[in-house]
Write an enzyme that holds these catalytic residues in place. Structure first.
Site, PDB file in Angstrom:
ATOM      1  N   GLY A  67      -1.409  10.214 -61.639  1.00 26.01           N
ATOM      2  CA  GLY A  67      -0.849  10.155 -62.989  1.00 26.01           C
ATOM      3  C   GLY A  67      -0.475   8.731 -63.348  1.00 26.01           C
ATOM      4  CD  GLU A  68       2.655   6.037 -61.249  1.00 25.15           C
ATOM      5  OE1 GLU A  68       2.164   4.884 -61.243  1.00 25.15           O
ATOM      6  OE2 GLU A  68       3.347   6.476 -60.313  1.00 25.15           O
ATOM      7  N   GLY A  69      -1.117   7.042 -65.766  1.00 27.09           N
ATOM      8  CA  GLY A  69      -2.135   6.271 -66.473  1.00 27.09           C
ATOM      9  C   GLY A  69      -2.985   5.430 -65.529  1.00 27.09           C
TER      10      GLY A  69
END
Length: 335
Positions: free
Chosen positions: A302-304
């Site tokens: 996640g987190e980009g």
């Protein structure tokens, strides 16, 4: 076929290479040229926005990590120590962190945008995640960060998230909007063991049954979503209105995009799916879009991070279209 499409195809095909030899880079170049309606596209002021929020359902044991990890990881983002910081810095991408609804009061920080709606959603075993007023505020806040907080000329934006329990929200959204059994939409998230995974499936099945009447996309977001997922959805919709390239990260970001695509189907034209996550159901969600992700690196952070790692490849697609010689300009014989 529109004139710009014909011209892009012609320009790509006449580069000094066999037809199709640059594979997916050719598809990306064609898509980006089409979005920008030009034979010479540009990527300007790339940005990634990480939306963070807490989930009431986390108290039901659907995550391997406690809820306080959400705010601790936001502090890590602001301190520059997370994977997304490292990859964004490596690739010259501006990073913004949005507090959409974390159960913590953060000090002011130049990278932090305060868009807090409340300190986490409700427990889905008891009630809907959020009120309709909270949903509307989330959608407006998401649009607002696109309007207000990106560099003025930014034309490509990626979306990431942080929120303990948010794979559960994403799984519920996917199950309802893709009409799939909950078992096909649930993964191990932050690393559940077999027993915890069965507990997660049982909990989410109970939630889905409780709200079996909910079908409409906004209602699905209101009932099952997180504040970060809802704000991401609002931001994606506004990014599309501004004709930006939308970089979609993994499972949770794709669930926000799923809702956005049900509200505005044409948004798919501007979406670049950066990778297929190792989270169990992401490949099936990408199949729902008919999407071909750029990368498969077995990532599930996640987190980009998928957006940040894929960005140089997107840049390569634009660069070859703009800078590579044609058979004619290079004096090379075509077949």
């Amino acid at each position: 076929m529109k004139q710009i499409e014909e011209e892009l195809k012609h320009k790509i095909d006449l580069k000094t290479k066999p037809l199709g030899a640059l594979g997916m880079l050719e598809k990306l170049a064609f898509q980006i040229g089409k979005i920008q309606n030009t034979l010479s596209p540009a990527l300007i002021e790339p940005s990634i926005m990480v939306f963070a929020a807490d989930h009431g359902l986390a108290k039901a044991g659907v995550s391997a990590y406690p809820q306080e990890v959400t705010y601790q990881m936001v502090m890590n983002f602001l301190g520059g120590g997370a994977a997304i910081n490292v990859f964004a810095k490596q690739n010259g991408i501006d990073l913004k962190v949005i507090d959409a609804g974390v159960n913590f009061d953060f000090p002011e920080h130049p990278q932090l945008i305060n868009a807090k709606v409340a300190k986490g959603t409700k427990n889905l075993l008891e009630e809907k995640a959020m009120s309709s007023a909270h949903l509307e505020k989330c959608l407006a806040n998401g649009a607002g960060v696109i309007d207000r907080d990106l560099a003025e000329n930014c034309n490509i934006v990626g979306f990431g998230e942080m929120g303990i329990g948010n794979t559960s929200s994403a799984a519920l959204i996917m199950s309802v909007l893709c009409d799939l059994p909950i078992e096909d939409c649930v993964g191990r998230g932050t690393g559940l063991n077999d027993l915890q995974l069965q507990q997660k499936i049982a909990t989410l099945s109970e939630v889905k049954k409780k709200f079996a009447y909910v079908k409409e996309p906004r209602a699905v977001l209101e009932t099952f979503g997180g504040f970060e997922i809802a704000q991401m959805c609002g931001a994606m919709l506004r990014a599309f209105e501004k004709n930006m390239i939308i970089m979609v990260d993994g499972f949770i970001a794709s669930s926000a995009f799923l809702v956005a695509s049900k509200i505005k189907p044409e948004i798919i034209n501007n979406a670049v799916f950066c990778h297929v996550s190792d989270e169990n159901a992401h490949a099936a969600m990408l199949n729902h879009f008919g999407a071909e992700p750029i990368l498969n690196l077995k990532m599930r952070l996640g987190e980009g991070t998928g957006c940040a790692v894929a960005y140089p490849i997107i840049k390569s697609a634009v660069t070859f279209l703009n800078d590579m010689a044609s058979f004619e300009s290079a004096g090379v014989s075509n077949k």
